[in-house]
Design a protein around this motif. Structure first.
Motif, PDB file in Angstrom:
ATOM      1  N   LYS A  28      -0.388  -5.325   1.127  1.00  0.00           N
ATOM      2  CA  LYS A  28      -1.795  -5.189   0.758  1.00  0.00           C
ATOM      3  C   LYS A  28      -2.490  -6.529   0.936  1.00  0.00           C
ATOM      4  O   LYS A  28      -2.144  -7.507   0.272  1.00  0.00           O
ATOM      5  CB  LYS A  28      -1.933  -4.701  -0.682  1.00  0.00           C
ATOM      6  CG  LYS A  28      -3.384  -4.487  -1.120  1.00  0.00           C
ATOM      7  CD  LYS A  28      -3.460  -3.864  -2.486  1.00  0.00           C
ATOM      8  CE  LYS A  28      -4.913  -3.689  -2.939  1.00  0.00           C
ATOM      9  NZ  LYS A  28      -5.699  -2.887  -1.986  1.00  0.00           N
ATOM     10  N   ASP A  70       0.843  -1.189   0.000  1.00  0.00           N
ATOM     11  CA  ASP A  70       0.000   0.000   0.000  1.00  0.00           C
ATOM     12  C   ASP A  70       0.881   1.243   0.000  1.00  0.00           C
ATOM     13  O   ASP A  70       2.112   1.159   0.110  1.00  0.00           O
ATOM     14  CB  ASP A  70      -0.915  -0.006   1.227  1.00  0.00           C
ATOM     15  CG  ASP A  70      -2.070  -0.979   1.077  1.00  0.00           C
ATOM     16  OD1 ASP A  70      -2.595  -1.083  -0.049  1.00  0.00           O
ATOM     17  OD2 ASP A  70      -2.431  -1.645   2.072  1.00  0.00           O
ATOM     18  N   GLU A  71       0.248   2.411  -0.076  1.00  0.00           N
ATOM     19  CA  GLU A  71       1.002   3.669  -0.121  1.00  0.00           C
ATOM     20  C   GLU A  71       1.820   3.898   1.138  1.00  0.00           C
ATOM     21  O   GLU A  71       2.865   4.561   1.097  1.00  0.00           O
ATOM     22  CB  GLU A  71       0.037   4.838  -0.343  1.00  0.00           C
ATOM     23  CG  GLU A  71      -0.636   4.824  -1.716  1.00  0.00           C
ATOM     24  CD  GLU A  71      -1.551   6.008  -1.904  1.00  0.00           C
ATOM     25  OE1 GLU A  71      -1.690   6.810  -0.944  1.00  0.00           O
ATOM     26  OE2 GLU A  71      -2.145   6.149  -2.998  1.00  0.00           O
ATOM     27  N   ASP A  72       1.373   3.362   2.270  1.00  0.00           N
ATOM     28  CA  ASP A  72       2.110   3.547   3.522  1.00  0.00           C
ATOM     29  C   ASP A  72       3.210   2.510   3.715  1.00  0.00           C
ATOM     30  O   ASP A  72       3.872   2.475   4.763  1.00  0.00           O
ATOM     31  CB  ASP A  72       1.163   3.523   4.712  1.00  0.00           C
ATOM     32  CG  ASP A  72       0.399   2.203   4.820  1.00  0.00           C
ATOM     33  OD1 ASP A  72       0.600   1.334   3.943  1.00  0.00           O
ATOM     34  OD2 ASP A  72      -0.391   2.043   5.765  1.00  0.00           O
ATOM     35  N   GLY A  73       3.422   1.657   2.714  1.00  0.00           N
ATOM     36  CA  GLY A  73       4.508   0.680   2.774  1.00  0.00           C
ATOM     37  C   GLY A  73       4.126  -0.646   3.403  1.00  0.00           C
ATOM     38  O   GLY A  73       4.955  -1.564   3.447  1.00  0.00           O
ATOM     39  N   THR A  74       2.899  -0.783   3.883  1.00  0.00           N
ATOM     40  CA  THR A  74       2.460  -2.060   4.449  1.00  0.00           C
ATOM     41  C   THR A  74       1.962  -2.972   3.337  1.00  0.00           C
ATOM     42  O   THR A  74       1.581  -2.519   2.259  1.00  0.00           O
ATOM     43  CB  THR A  74       1.330  -1.847   5.474  1.00  0.00           C
ATOM     44  OG1 THR A  74       0.226  -1.201   4.821  1.00  0.00           O
ATOM     45  CG2 THR A  74       1.814  -0.986   6.630  1.00  0.00           C
TER      46      THR A  74
END
Length: 564
Positions: A396, A390-394
Motif C-alpha cells: 500500500k 492491499d486486498e490484492d496483496g500488493t
C-alpha cells in the motif's frame, strides 16, 4: 610414419586432452556459473540475475569507513555529576560508516529546499510538511541575553553555511536521514541508467516521488507509476536482458545488483562512542580497555605538539563566562559553534566528536545498559514494522490523501509519512509466533521494568486498565509526567498538563540519548562515554547530529581481497 613421430603425436594428443579438460573445469567454476546447480547466472536468455562483479560497498557521500571491533563502552573516568548511568561493559561493534562532520546548515537547507519544491507550503495540504521540518531558530533566545543575530541568521546566512545545524529535534534528524537515503539511491539509479536523467529535479512533485523501499518492493509504482522515469531507454543498465520470448528482464534494479545502498540513519549510542574514541591506531593495553578519555590522545584539551602548543583541540566552554578564551590568546576560535573541520579529526577521520555541538544518537535513554543480555551491536529502541498490503496483496503506497500528521509536545505538527512511501504497520503474531529473538512490535522496554525483568514478579498487578492506579505505578520503573496535547476541529491547540504529585522521573520512551560535549558545555562532557537525554520532539541551540550507515559484506576494507 616412424616410431618417433608416432610417440610425439600421442604426446600432443594427450596434452590437448589435458588442456581441454582443464579448460572445461575452469569454465564450470566460472563466477557466472552456479556452484549450487551448475546453471549459468546472468545469461542473455534470462534466468537468475546477480552482480557477480561486486567488490565491496561504495562509500556514500559524506561518510568515512569505521572498522568495527571490541571496546569498553561506558565511562571509567570521574563521575562528578554522580549519575552512575554508564558502568563500563565490553561491547562488539560491526563495521559501519559515519559522517565525517556534523550535518551543516547548508546540508539541511538543501533538504528544506527539496521539501519546499515538492510540497509547496503555499498549498494548505502541504504547509505542515515544510513547517514540521523547519529547525526551531528560537532556541537561541535567552531572557537575559542578546542573541537575535543568531535567531535571524544562523540557519540561512551563508556566513554560517558550514556550521552545524541546531534547533533540530531527534524526530527531524531521523526524517532528514530518510530523505538523504532516498536522494542518494535516486542518484545511484539514475547514474546506472535505471531512471530518467535529471528526473529528480525536473519531474518530481507530490504525486511523483521516489522512495527506496517502494522501488525495492514495487518499482513500477515509484514516481506515481510514471514509466517515463522508471523505464528509460536502458542505456547503461548492466543487467538488462531479453528472454527467449523477447521480454525484457532486469528492467528495474534490485538489491542483487548492489546499486541500492543501505540507508542513512542516526548512529546507535554504541557506534557513536566507539567512533568518537578513535581506537583504530591505539595499541596500548590500558587504552584498549577503556582508559582513553578524549577522541584525541592524551589527558588534556590543549595541543602538546611544538608547533601548536597550547591550542585548544575542541570548542567548549572553558569556564564561567568563558566560551572561547581571551581574544588572540588561548582562544578556541569560537564563542558559539564553529565551522566544521576547524579542529583536527580523530584517528578515524571524524571531526568534532568532542565539542562544537552535542549530537543525537538513535537510542532511547535508560540509566543502565543491559550487556548481560546482549553485547553485540547494542541498541535500545527497536520498533519493528512491516509493509501494509492491499486486498490484492500488493504493498500500500501512501498518497497525498493518506498523509498522517502528529501533534508533538510543543504543539508543532509533523508528518508521519509522505506520499510515495510504503505504509508501515506493526508486526503481528504472524511474525512473532514461536520466535525466541523477538515477540512483539515495540521492544523498547524489553527487560526494563516489566514482569520478566523484576525480582518481585509475583507481586505484579495484571490490571492495566487504569495506568495511573497505585498498583500500576508501583510496577512501573519510569513514572514520568504524561502531558496531553491535541487540536480541536478548528486547529486550536488543547493542552492538558499532568498535575499529579507522584511522578518521580523524566525518563520515558520518548527521551533519546545525546552524546559529546558542545560549545555550551564544560570539559567534563567531552568524554565520549558521557551520556545525557532530551525529549525526542524538542530542540536546543547545542544539539546537532550526524548520520551513519551500516556496512554490508566484509568487516575490513583491507581484508576483502581474494588471496591468490
Amino acid at each position: 610414419m616412424d616410431m618417433k613421430n608416432v610417440v610425439a603425436l600421442k604426446f600432443l594428443l594427450v596434452l590437448a586432452l589435458i588442456v581441454s579438460t582443464t579448460s572445461c573445469k575452469k569454465s564450470s567454476s566460472s563466477k557466472n556459473s552456479s556452484r549450487a546447480t551448475g546453471w549459468q547466472i546472468n545469461s542473455r536468455e534470462g534466468g537468475f540475475q546477480y552482480n557477480t562483479d561486486f567488490k565491496e560497498q561504495e562509500t556514500s557521500p559524506g561518510l568515512v569507513f569505521i572498522e568495527g571491533g571490541t571496546f569498553t563502552k561506558g565511562r571509567v573516568q570521574d563521575d562528578v555529576m554522580h549519575d552512575w548511568n554508564n558502568s563500563p561493559n565490553q561491547q562488539h561493534v560491526q563495521s559501519f560508516y559515519m559522517d565525517e562532520t556534523e550535518v551543516t546548515n547548508a546540508m539541511y537547507m538543501e533538504y528544506l529546499d527539496w521539501i519546499k519544491r515538492v510540497y509547496p507550503p503555499s498549498e494548505e495540504n502541504f504547509r505542515a510538511i515544510y513547517h514540521g521540518a523547519l529547525p526551531d531558530t528560537l532556541v537561541w533566545r535567552n531572557r537575559l541575553g542578546f542573541n537575535e543575530v543568531m535567531t535571524d541568521n544562523y540557519l540561512r546566512h551563508p556566513g554560517y553555511g558550514e556550521y552545524p545545524v541546531v534547533g533540530v529535534s531527534w524526530i527531524q534528524a531521523v526524517e532528514f536521514a530518510n530523505w538523504r537515503s532516498d536522494r542518494v539511491n535516486e542518484y545511484n539509479l539514475e547514474k546506472a541508467g535505471y531512471l530518467k536523467r535529471d528526473a529528480k529535479v525536473t519531474d518530481v512533485d507530490a504525486e511523483q516521488t521516489f522512495s527506496t523501499d517502494t522501488y525495492i518492493n514495487a518499482p513500477s509504482l515509484t514516481y506515481g507509476g510514471n514509466e517515463e522515469i522508471t523505464r528509460p531507454d536502458g542505456r547503461g543498465r548492466r543487467n538488462l536482458r531479453v528472454d527467449a520470448d523477447g521480454n525484457e528482464t532486469g528492467v528495474y534494479a534490485t538489491v542483487e545488483t548492489g546499486i541500492i545502498s543501505p540507508k542513512y540513519r542516526l548512529p546507535t549510542e554504541t557506534e557513536w562512542e566507539y567512533a568518537a574514541l578513535g581506537l583504530s591506531e591505539i595499541r596500548a593495553y590500558n587504552l584498549y580497555r577503556g582508559r582513553k578519555k578524549y577522541p584525541w590522545d592524551g589527558q588534556y584539551t590543549r595541543n602538546g605538539s611544538r608547533k601548536y602548543r597550547g591550542d585548544q583541540l575542541a570548542n567548549f566552554k572553558q569556564g564561567k563566562g568563558d566560551y572561547g578564551g581571551i581574544a588572540g590568546w588561548s582562544d578556541d576560535g569560537a564563542d558559539i559553534t564553529n565551522a566544521v573541520k576547524s579542529y583536527e579529526p580523530n584517528d578515524y577521520g571524524l571531526y568534532d566528536m568532542a565539542g562544537n555541538v552535542a549530537e543525537w544518537v538513535a537510542d532511547v535513554y535508560r540509566p543502565i545498559v543491559d550487556d548481560e543480555f546482549n553485547d553485540f551491536n547494542y541498541y535500545r529502541g527497536n520498533v519493528y514494522t512491516k509493509n501494509a498490503l492491499d486486498e490484492d496483496g500488493t504493498v500500500k503506497i501512501v498518497t497525498v490523501d493518506d498523509i498522517v500528521y502528529d501533534t508533538i509536545s510543543n504543539g508543532k505538527v509533523v508528518a508521519r509519512n509522505l506520499p510515495g512511501e510504503i505504509l508501515q504497520v506493526p508486526v503481528d503474531e504472524n511474525e512473532t509466533y514461536l520466535r525466541t529473538n523477538f515477540d512483539k512490535s515495540n521492544e523498547i522496554n524489553f527487560r526494563d521494568g516489566d514482569k520478566r525483568s523484576s525480582r518481585y514478579y509475583e507481586s505484579f498487578n495484571d490490571d492495566e486498565e487504569n495506568e495511573d492506579s497505585e498498583a500500576s505505578q508501583t510496577r512501573k520503573m519510569y513514572n514520568s509526567p504524561k502531558h496531553s496535547i491535541s487540536r480541536d476541529s478548528l486547529g486550536n491547540i488543547i493542552r492538558e498538563y499532568d498535575k499529579t504529585n507522584d511522578r518521580s522521573s523524566l525518563i520515558n520512551d520518548e527521551v533519546r540519548v545525546y552524546k559529546g560535549g558542545s560549545w555550551k558545555d564544560r570539559e567534563y562532557w567531552l568524554d565520549p562515554a558521557q551520556r545525557r537525554y532530551f525529549p525526542q520532539d524538542m530542540a536546543t541551540d547545542y544539539i546537532g547530529f550526524r548520520c551513519a550507515m551500516s556496512r554490508v559484506g566484509s568487516k575490513s576494507k583491507s581484508k576483502n581481497k581474494k588471496k591468490n
